[in-house]
Motif scaffolding. Structure first.
Motif, PDB file in Angstrom:
ATOM      1  N   LEU A 124      -2.866 -26.766   7.318  1.00  0.00           N
ATOM      2  CA  LEU A 124      -3.233 -25.430   7.802  1.00  0.00           C
ATOM      3  C   LEU A 124      -4.653 -25.091   7.366  1.00  0.00           C
ATOM      4  N   THR A 125      -5.469 -24.688   8.334  1.00  0.00           N
ATOM      5  CA  THR A 125      -6.803 -24.203   8.007  1.00  0.00           C
ATOM      6  C   THR A 125      -6.904 -22.789   8.535  1.00  0.00           C
ATOM      7  N   GLY A 126      -7.022 -21.838   7.630  1.00  0.00           N
ATOM      8  CA  GLY A 126      -7.017 -20.436   8.018  1.00  0.00           C
ATOM      9  C   GLY A 126      -8.397 -19.949   8.414  1.00  0.00           C
ATOM     10  N   GLN A 127      -8.452 -18.723   8.899  1.00  0.00           N
ATOM     11  CA  GLN A 127      -9.761 -18.201   9.282  1.00  0.00           C
ATOM     12  C   GLN A 127     -10.580 -17.814   8.061  1.00  0.00           C
ATOM     13  N   TYR A 128      -9.896 -17.586   6.934  1.00  0.00           N
ATOM     14  CA  TYR A 128     -10.639 -17.450   5.694  1.00  0.00           C
ATOM     15  C   TYR A 128     -10.594 -18.833   5.075  1.00  0.00           C
ATOM     16  N   ALA A 129     -11.745 -19.367   4.706  1.00  0.00           N
ATOM     17  CA  ALA A 129     -11.726 -20.706   4.131  1.00  0.00           C
ATOM     18  C   ALA A 129     -11.061 -20.631   2.762  1.00  0.00           C
TER      19      ALA A 129
ATOM     20  N   LEU B 153      -5.243 -24.889  13.272  1.00  0.00           N
ATOM     21  CA  LEU B 153      -6.598 -24.409  13.004  1.00  0.00           C
ATOM     22  C   LEU B 153      -6.671 -22.963  13.479  1.00  0.00           C
ATOM     23  N   ASP B 154      -6.721 -22.041  12.516  1.00  0.00           N
ATOM     24  CA  ASP B 154      -6.740 -20.633  12.875  1.00  0.00           C
ATOM     25  C   ASP B 154      -8.187 -20.154  12.930  1.00  0.00           C
ATOM     26  N   GLU B 155      -8.689 -19.983  14.131  1.00  0.00           N
ATOM     27  CA  GLU B 155     -10.077 -19.570  14.362  1.00  0.00           C
ATOM     28  C   GLU B 155     -11.062 -20.370  13.520  1.00  0.00           C
ATOM     29  N   PRO B 156     -11.110 -21.679  13.765  1.00  0.00           N
ATOM     30  CA  PRO B 156     -11.928 -22.532  12.901  1.00  0.00           C
ATOM     31  C   PRO B 156     -13.430 -22.261  12.991  1.00  0.00           C
ATOM     32  N   THR B 157     -13.896 -21.642  14.053  1.00  0.00           N
ATOM     33  CA  THR B 157     -15.352 -21.478  14.173  1.00  0.00           C
ATOM     34  C   THR B 157     -15.792 -20.026  14.154  1.00  0.00           C
ATOM     35  N   THR B 158     -14.862 -19.091  13.942  1.00  0.00           N
ATOM     36  CA  THR B 158     -15.262 -17.690  13.880  1.00  0.00           C
ATOM     37  C   THR B 158     -16.275 -17.502  12.760  1.00  0.00           C
TER      38      THR B 158
ATOM     39  N   THR C 292      -3.372 -37.024  15.907  1.00  0.00           N
ATOM     40  CA  THR C 292      -2.853 -35.785  15.331  1.00  0.00           C
ATOM     41  C   THR C 292      -2.737 -34.716  16.423  1.00  0.00           C
ATOM     42  N   SER C 293      -1.658 -33.944  16.379  1.00  0.00           N
ATOM     43  CA  SER C 293      -1.513 -32.825  17.307  1.00  0.00           C
ATOM     44  C   SER C 293      -2.205 -31.619  16.692  1.00  0.00           C
ATOM     45  N   VAL C 294      -2.874 -30.834  17.521  1.00  0.00           N
ATOM     46  CA  VAL C 294      -3.634 -29.700  16.998  1.00  0.00           C
ATOM     47  C   VAL C 294      -3.249 -28.416  17.725  1.00  0.00           C
ATOM     48  N   LEU C 295      -2.965 -27.390  16.938  1.00  0.00           N
ATOM     49  CA  LEU C 295      -2.788 -26.061  17.515  1.00  0.00           C
ATOM     50  C   LEU C 295      -3.951 -25.223  17.021  1.00  0.00           C
ATOM     51  N   LEU C 296      -4.737 -24.715  17.971  1.00  0.00           N
ATOM     52  CA  LEU C 296      -5.984 -24.065  17.646  1.00  0.00           C
ATOM     53  C   LEU C 296      -5.968 -22.635  18.168  1.00  0.00           C
TER      54      LEU C 296
END
Lengths: 268, 327
Positions: free
Chosen positions: B83-88, B161-166, B188-192
């Motif tokens: 999990l990669t959140g929008q807050y690093a 990936l929750d808003e990876p480039t915001t 890898t499957s990705v949900l973005l």
């Protein structure tokens, strides 16, 4: 950015019943590394208790015990009790910061027990309490304080103080998980601890207090810890206060640990 | 356990005190593919991701991730997702390498394996030189990369990936896209989740559009673009009186039946079917001798996507970098 190939057979340790301990140790190490990198975060267990000791010894010593030397016998265990309570705010603030920065989200998304981050933070704090006790006894020695009992009794006192500190810590941990800012954690914990530390036997004999306050001070868990330390380090019957201290310690864990774990699991 | 889908969400419902964040959200992510969840702030994207990553329990509906029910087998799910959140969410007081070693240790990796994996990821994400510096000193883009590296430590089957480039500048955004493509190329499957159609279009096989906690479109990127127009042509005539003539030209070159919209006062726009529309519009404007101060071809903004799909204008600007409120 290159795209090299990755081997997917990661060598892992099989998971088992000791995972909780291993993961807690990994996270305790994390707290420890952070403590070492920001030594100014140790002021609450080093410089400020020294300041308290020196001020109190010379200001209150004559009035309360007739002399500074006599008063130190009361004061050193008292200051240790007080500062163990004050130092526990640090863990609440740390948990609150971890939550705010999203690090707990990372931990919660990992296949680790949900108690490990909390247990790890508590265990990582042991070093702070060891430092506190060492510095307080050291300061006492400079001012003329002496432990007059045996080495096992002295070490037993140190161990008791650390066990008590780790159990008490679950209360500020709960506050840290529930409060909305680090400032709120500090406010709430200190508001609770101030009466607890002063309405105790830490600085004055409780006989001098009005009845209702003396009753509170005698039941105060900190008073039991402080009485245990005085008995273990200066002589006296320690069995009863030690039993009370351990009883209170168990009560803190039984009440606050489940609540803290629940708060940690619920946090969204 | 094998399942055709990496992620299946079926009728997810979640409320926080007063707000209903999800009102029956369903979508699926086939294995090895990328699903883009597109929506404005507060649409429920983050809530959905947090439910799928087992950080939050749904009030209703069910979801399976890697074939496991998120409510009944959360620890099986956690073993298989990153999990990669929008807050690093990296520990700023540890170095980049220490962050990854800690995650490795928590994943029960042997210390030699964790070290090798950390070095591999740090090199891959161009963090090799900064590996032994405190993460506090990292730039925003570096933190995002470290955060992503942390979520890849255990070779997850599925990455959220929750808003990876915001909040990243455009150049860094494209770097991040390359990284995502590289992750996908390894199976890898990705949900973005994203607020940018452009990003979903660049990365996702399928796109789910959500608004107010509901799915309003679920389709392939190509089909979705066919509906909303792959691009829009924007024209601002110098003389406002030419507006009607410009409107007629746009209606002629635009996607049939799409209509002409006044995106901003004095600026007309229409979805166009292909790249030739621009040249054709220029030619017609030339023939009619209409002067323009602005003429551009753009991918539709999220606002325009929503307008096309729902006929409803978003009240607040939706392309800001503000972070989604989720509690």
């Amino acid at each position: 950015m290159s795209t090299q190939s990755v081997t997917h057979d990661v060598s892992t340790i099989p998971s088992g019943p000791f995972d909780v301990i291993r993961h807690s140790a990994v996270l305790a190490r994390r707290s420890l590394v952070k403590t070492m990198r920001t030594p100014e975060g140790l002021i609450d267990v080093t410089l400020s208790p020294i300041l308290f000791t020196v001020l109190f010894a010379f200001i209150f010593g004559g009035a309360i015990s007739g002399s500074t030397d006599e008063y130190l016998l009361l004061l050193i265990p008292g200051i240790i009790g007080q500062n163990i309570a004050f130092a526990s705010v640090g863990i609440g603030i740390q948990l609150n910061a971890d939550m705010e920065k999203g690090i707990f989200d990372r931990f919660r998304s990992l296949p680790i027990s949900r108690i490990s981050p909390l247990l790890g933070a508590a265990l990582g704090d042991i070093v702070r309490y060891v430092l506190l006790i060492t510095i307080m006894v050291g300061t006492g020695y400079v001012l003329g304080y002496r432990v007059t009992t045996s080495v096992p009794e002295f070490l037993g006192g140190c161990l008791l103080a650390i066990v008590f500190a780790l159990c008490l810590a679950w209360a500020p941990m709960l506050v840290g998980l529930l409060a909305r800012s680090q400032r709120a954690v500090q406010g709430i914990v200190f508001m609770t601890l101030f009466p607890l530390t002063f309405a105790s036997n830490a600085f004055v004999p409780t006989e001098t207090l009005p009845d209702w306050l003396a009753a509170f001070a005698d039941a105060n868990p900190l008073s039991h810890l402080i009485e245990s330390l005085r008995a273990l380090w200066s002589g006296g019957d320690w069995a009863s206060p030690v039993a009370w201290t351990l009883g209170w310690s168990a009560a803190f864990v039984l009440v606050f640990a489940p609540l803290a774990i629940r708060a940690y699991n619920r946090k969204s | 356990m094998t399942s055709e889908y990496a992620v299946e969400a079926d009728g997810l419902v979640k409320s926080f005190k007063k707000t209903q964040a999800l009102r029956g959200v369903s979508f699926s992510l086939p294995r090895g593919k990328v699903l883009g969840v597109l929506g404005p702030n507060g649409a429920g994207k983050t809530t959905a991701v947090r439910i799928l990553a087992t950080l939050l329990r749904a009030d209703g509906g069910r979801a399976t991730v890697a074939g496991f029910d998120v409510a009944r087998h959360p620890s099986e799910v956690r073993k298989r997702v990153g999990l990669t959140g929008q807050y690093a969410s990296v520990d700023e007081e540890l170095t980049g390498r220490e962050n990854l070693l800690m995650i490795g240790a928590l994943l029960n990796m042997r210390s030699s394996a964790a070290k090798a994996r950390a070095t591999e990821l740090l090199d891959w994400f161009d963090l090799g030189d900064a590996a032994d510096r405190n993460a506090k000193t990292y730039s925003g883009g570096m933190r995002r990369r470290l955060d992503l590296a942390a979520s890849l430590t255990g070779h997850p089957e599925i990455v959220f990936l929750d808003e990876p480039t915001t909040g990243l500048d455009p150049a860094k955004r494209e770097d991040m896209w390359d990284v995502v493509r590289a992750i996908v190329s390894r199976g890898t499957s990705v949900l973005l989740t994203t607020q940018y159609l452009e990003e979903a279009d660049a990365l996702a096989d399928d796109i789910v559009v959500i608004n107010h906690g509901q799915v309003i479109a679920h389709d392939t990127a190509d089909n979705l673009k066919r509906v909303v127009g792959s691009q829009t042509l924007h024209v601002r005539p110098t003389v406002p009186d030419d507006a009607d003539a410009v409107r007629a030209i746009l209606a002629a070159v635009g996607t049939p039946g799409a209509g002409v919209d006044e995106a901003r006062p004095g600026e007309l726009s229409t979805p166009v079917p292909g790249d030739r529309a621009l040249a054709e519009a220029v030619a017609r404007l030339g023939v009619e001798k209409i002067a323009v101060t602005e003429l551009s071809l753009r991918l539709p903004s999220l606002d325009e996507v929503f307008f096309t799909l729902t006929g409803e204008r978003q009240k607040a600007p939706t392309t800001s970098d503000a972070e989604e409120v989720h509690s």
